[in-house]
Design a protein around this motif. Structure first.
Motif, PDB file in Angstrom:
ATOM      1  N   SER A   1      -7.120  -4.774  -2.398  1.00  0.00           N
ATOM      2  CA  SER A   1      -6.491  -5.619  -1.393  1.00  0.00           C
ATOM      3  C   SER A   1      -7.162  -5.410  -0.044  1.00  0.00           C
ATOM      4  O   SER A   1      -7.830  -4.398   0.191  1.00  0.00           O
ATOM      5  CB  SER A   1      -4.987  -5.298  -1.279  1.00  0.00           C
TER       6      SER A   1
ATOM      7  N   HIS B   1      -3.322  -9.331   2.681  1.00  0.00           N
ATOM      8  CA  HIS B   1      -2.039  -9.065   3.315  1.00  0.00           C
ATOM      9  C   HIS B   1      -2.198  -9.116   4.826  1.00  0.00           C
ATOM     10  O   HIS B   1      -3.223  -8.694   5.371  1.00  0.00           O
ATOM     11  CB  HIS B   1      -1.500  -7.687   2.914  1.00  0.00           C
TER      12      HIS B   1
ATOM     13  N   GLU C   1       4.754 -14.132   2.056  1.00  0.00           N
ATOM     14  CA  GLU C   1       3.875 -15.018   1.300  1.00  0.00           C
ATOM     15  C   GLU C   1       4.263 -16.471   1.519  1.00  0.00           C
ATOM     16  O   GLU C   1       5.434 -16.829   1.464  1.00  0.00           O
ATOM     17  CB  GLU C   1       3.953 -14.705  -0.194  1.00  0.00           C
TER      18      GLU C   1
ATOM     19  N   THR D   1      -6.057  -5.757   4.105  1.00  0.00           N
ATOM     20  CA  THR D   1      -4.967  -5.927   5.058  1.00  0.00           C
ATOM     21  C   THR D   1      -5.559  -6.125   6.448  1.00  0.00           C
ATOM     22  O   THR D   1      -6.406  -5.347   6.884  1.00  0.00           O
ATOM     23  CB  THR D   1      -4.046  -4.699   5.063  1.00  0.00           C
TER      24      THR D   1
ATOM     25  N   GLN E   1      -7.735  -0.070  -0.715  1.00  0.00           N
ATOM     26  CA  GLN E   1      -7.721  -1.270   0.108  1.00  0.00           C
ATOM     27  C   GLN E   1      -8.607  -1.118   1.330  1.00  0.00           C
ATOM     28  O   GLN E   1      -8.904  -0.004   1.773  1.00  0.00           O
ATOM     29  CB  GLN E   1      -6.290  -1.609   0.547  1.00  0.00           C
TER      30      GLN E   1
ATOM     31  N   LEU F   1       5.391  -7.052   7.591  1.00  0.00           N
ATOM     32  CA  LEU F   1       4.440  -7.664   6.671  1.00  0.00           C
ATOM     33  C   LEU F   1       4.558  -9.179   6.731  1.00  0.00           C
ATOM     34  O   LEU F   1       5.657  -9.717   6.891  1.00  0.00           O
ATOM     35  CB  LEU F   1       4.684  -7.192   5.234  1.00  0.00           C
TER      36      LEU F   1
ATOM     37  N   GLU G   1      -6.072  -9.134  -3.385  1.00  0.00           N
ATOM     38  CA  GLU G   1      -4.938  -9.659  -2.631  1.00  0.00           C
ATOM     39  C   GLU G   1      -5.216  -9.499  -1.142  1.00  0.00           C
ATOM     40  O   GLU G   1      -5.862  -8.538  -0.724  1.00  0.00           O
ATOM     41  CB  GLU G   1      -3.646  -8.913  -2.989  1.00  0.00           C
TER      42      GLU G   1
END
Length: 781
Positions: free
Chosen positions: A655, A748, A764, A657, A595, A761, A746
């Motif tokens: 992903s 995040h 969603e 972040t 990521q 976190l 993805e």
């Protein structure tokens, strides 16, 4: 409304043949499938908690329903469905929906795969022109004789249906693109029906009797324990499948739609209540049991549905078809429906699920659950799967490896696995072999220690120190059952040792002042309000941080060089021996991070610490305020965009972040700055954060929340809002947008509260930051 209307038609065209096919597979009246589809759409669609989930008769309950019909008859099975619906209402009232998700995925996938095998074996006999037997084993035994007596007409229609099911989604060209808008199930069954009708083929067809003779439920008759088991089986299987489908639908929506166009996230207790109400109505009207259906839900989302009106309209179309299209439905060959259901059964044995459970070392649970479902039934299979999962967990808990090695005169005691009372005899025997004098390094490579093991290790530690030895404990845990870090990692007989961190995190500033009394730290110089994240000076600076604090600059040059040299020395002595092999492998193979981690340059954010990551795990980008400039924005720095492009297109990360943090100086400076301020490099850079400020002030966006509470002040609110806004900026980058559309990337959001040492976190579908990491003190998630 127009999007819901078109989506409802697509779902209806998929649900119609599947509902008839599932009714055929269970041995129920074919009309029961239509009743269940209508009740699932109208009742579960209205009362359920997952707006875009579509409910109806599902393959997951086919085997259970078929067994109940054979044992108790159709009318009693309808009564069992009603009672199962009542149980689901009770579970929803007790708010137990989340607890249904604690069943191991290996058991759930194994159960569905076992059901799929059973369905495929039964429908294969109809495909070949015969009649299915009462069990999977009987179907296997009779298969040779059935193969010796194939009915070519039925086999031809079934083969045509299967070929179309496989080929329809792969039709090439513009014509194929237009044809693919028709669902493959409808196209396959419709074509097979048309061929059979025009060719005048003689073979069994759908026979929908008059609604006047439709069978309704009666009072259950049979052994009480058997009926209770039947109700619980329908309740368990139906609830778990519905809730898993709801969660999967939420994930699909989050991956395909921006935040503004997403419906509310699924309320699982309300969804369970809707499923219970739908089962009561379906059973009372003579329909099959109902669950949330993943295939129809995916089609609903992909077709652009926006609200629960789509599922309800699909139920309305089923009612119209049941009343007006009976002559057309009576033309459908049973062989075509059997081929359709057999294909569904085969698809339930997922290669992806096999790879997943294999990677998590749960293939034994998966395989035994499949075998038990095929040989014994769904309830028996789930029970066997749970038993095997428990045995496997106990085996892993009890499997502890304890070794001692002597390297350079130092005894290294390594404990791999969980330390419980089962390992105490071996632990005591090994500890007794270590001489009292000398230095011992204890490496604990597990995540749990019970009281018996803790007492054994603690007593030996005190004895070892009392006899003049020295000791270093490396790795969690040392407190029984908590997972906390040892209270004293290194000690000597005189007690003059100082606390030392484990080699993977050679962060000594927080403990060196205990060992080196002569070391002092200068006062931090005053930080102007515009100096984002320059932070306070102090010992907690991250050695790898891009910003080490303004106060550090006030220290004499030789002291800074000395600190740097001592840090390098500590790395070479404590850390390098542990990471040398891994870094050598990375040097040979190159980096393959999973990521891209984009965070602030604040010195208090130690990315490897808060993510428990090591070399090669993260491709990290740090800047003041964790900002992501929009493509084409006026800036003299393209480094962030270049890093994003490199990570997404070259490194192929899975992903991205964006991590903000509490007390962010950049956000404080942004709040205090005037709109026109851009004379300095810092001011010009902070212009990329102004959309976050506008988002926070906008009446069209709800304020971001953190773990059930509102932010403490405007700075924290802006810190949270900035994470959400920078995720929107990420989606505007071409490489990110492309990978998101492909479903291979993805995004995040993350927020780190420095004072609490707690990570959150972004949930969603909404601006809600929730605690998702393990709390080592309270043991909560």
């Amino acid at each position: 409304m127009s999007a819901d209307f078109s989506a409802s038609l697509t779902v209806f065209l998929i649900a119609l043949p599947l509902s008839l096919g599932i009714a055929l597979a269970t041995g129920a009246p074919l009309q029961a499938g239509l009743v269940a589809a209508a009740a699932g759409g109208l009742v579960a669609g209205y009362f359920g908690g997952a707006p875009l989930q579509v409910s109806g008769p599902a393959a997951g309950l086919t085997v259970v329903t078929a067994e109940l019909i054979q044992r108790y008859g159709w009318r009693t099975t309808c009564a069992i469905t009603v009672l199962a619906g009542c149980c689901q209402l009770g579970l929803a009232a007790l708010r137990t929906a989340r607890s249904a998700l604690m069943v191991s995925p290996a058991i759930v996938h194994g159960m569905l795969a076992g059901i799929g095998v059973t369905i495929a074996l039964a429908q294969l006999h109809i495909v070949l022109g015969g009649t299915p037997q009462s069990s999977a084993l009987a179907n296997v035994r009779e298969l040779p004789s059935q193969l010796a007596d194939i009915h070519p007409t039925a086999l031809g229609i079934s083969a045509l249906t299967l070929v179309l099911l496989i080929a329809w989604p792969r039709l090439p060209g513009r014509a194929g693109l237009a044809l693919r808008k028709v669902p493959a199930a409808l196209a396959a069954v419709g074509t097979a029906t048309a061929v059979a009708a025009f060719a005048g083929l003689r073979l069994p067809r759908v026979d929908l009797p008059s609604w006047r003779s439709h069978a309704l439920p009666e009072l259950p008759e049979g052994p009480v324990l058997g009926l209770i088991a039947a109700v619980l089986t329908i309740t368990l299987v139906g609830s778990v499948e519905s809730l898993l489908s709801s969660v999967a639908t939420d994930k699909l929506i989050a991956s395909e739609r921006p935040t503004a166009s997403r419906p509310p996230r699924a309320d699982l207790d309300r969804e369970l209540r809707g499923q219970g109400a739908a089962n009561i109505v379906s059973g009372a009207l003579g329909g099959l049991p109902i669950t949330g259906v993943a295939v129809r839900s995916v089609a609903n989302v992909k077709s652009g549905a926006m609200s629960r009106k789509s599922a309800m309209l699909h139920g309305f179309w089923v009612v119209l078809a049941a009343g007006l299209l009976v002559p057309v439905l009576d033309l459908i060959p049973l062989a075509a429906l059997a081929a359709l259901v057999m294909a569904v059964g085969v698809q339930m044995v997922s290669i992806t699920h096999m790879r997943t459970v294999t990677r998590h070392r749960e293939i034994a649970v998966y395989a035994t659950t499949i075998a038990a479902v095929v040989l014994g039934g769904v309830l028996e299979g789930v029970a066997v799967g749970i038993a095997v999962a428990v045995v496997l967990a106990l085996h892993r808990l009890a499997r502890t490896r304890i070794t001692v090695e002597v390297r350079d005169g130092v005894h290294h005691l390594a404990v791999r696995g969980q330390l419980t009372f089962l390992a105490v005899p071996r632990l005591s025997r090994t500890l007794a072999q270590i001489p009292h004098q000398g230095h011992v390094v204890v490496e604990l490579q597990g995540s749990f220690m019970d009281h018996a093991a803790y007492e054994t290790l603690h007593d030996w530690q005190e004895s070892h120190l009392a006899h003049g030895g020295t000791l270093e404990v490396d790795g969690p845990p040392a407190e029984p059952g908590t997972g906390t870090v040892p209270a004293s990692r290194a000690a000597s007989a005189s007690g003059s040792g100082h606390q030392c961190c484990r080699p993977w995190t050679p962060w000594k500033n927080h403990c060196d002042h205990q060992a080196v009394g002569e070391r002092t730290h200068p006062e931090a110089a005053p930080v102007p309000s515009a100096s984002a994240d320059a932070g306070r000076a102090g010992p907690a600076a991250d050695p790898g941080s891009a910003a080490d604090g303004a106060g550090a600059a006030a220290a004499p040059r030789n002291r800074g060089a000395s600190r740097l040299a001592s840090g390098i020395t500590a790395f070479q002595r404590d850390t390098a021996p542990h990471v040398r092999d891994e870094l050598a492998r990375l040097a040979r193979e190159g980096q393959r991070p999973s990521q891209l981690f984009l965070t602030c340059a604040d010195s208090r954010l130690v990315t490897s610490m808060i993510t428990a990551s090591g070399p090669g795990d993260l491709f990290t980008v740090r800047n003041v305020g964790n900002l992501v400039p929009l493509p084409g924005a006026e800036t003299g720095d393209d480094s962030v965009a270049a890093a994003i492009e490199y990570a997404v297109d070259v490194l192929q990360v899975d992903s991205i972040t964006v991590c903000g943090h509490s007390g962010c100086g950049a956000m404080q400076a942004l709040l205090n700055s005037a709109p026109g301020e851009s004379a300095t490099p810092l001011g010009r850079w902070l212009r990329h954060g102004r959309p976050s400020l506008e988002r926070m002030d906008s009446p069209h966006h709800t304020w971001a929340r953190i773990s059930g509470r509102l932010p403490a002040d405007a700075v924290e609110q802006l810190c949270l809002t900035n994470v959400v806004q920078q995720l929107e900026h990420l989606r505007a980058h071409e490489s990110v947008a492309r990978r998101l559309a492909e479903g291979t990337l993805e995004l995040h959001g993350m927020y780190f509260h420095v004072g609490e040492a707690q990570a959150y976190l972004l949930s969603e579908g909404e601006d809600f930051f929730d605690c998702r990491v393990f709390d080592s003190v309270g043991g909560r998630t």
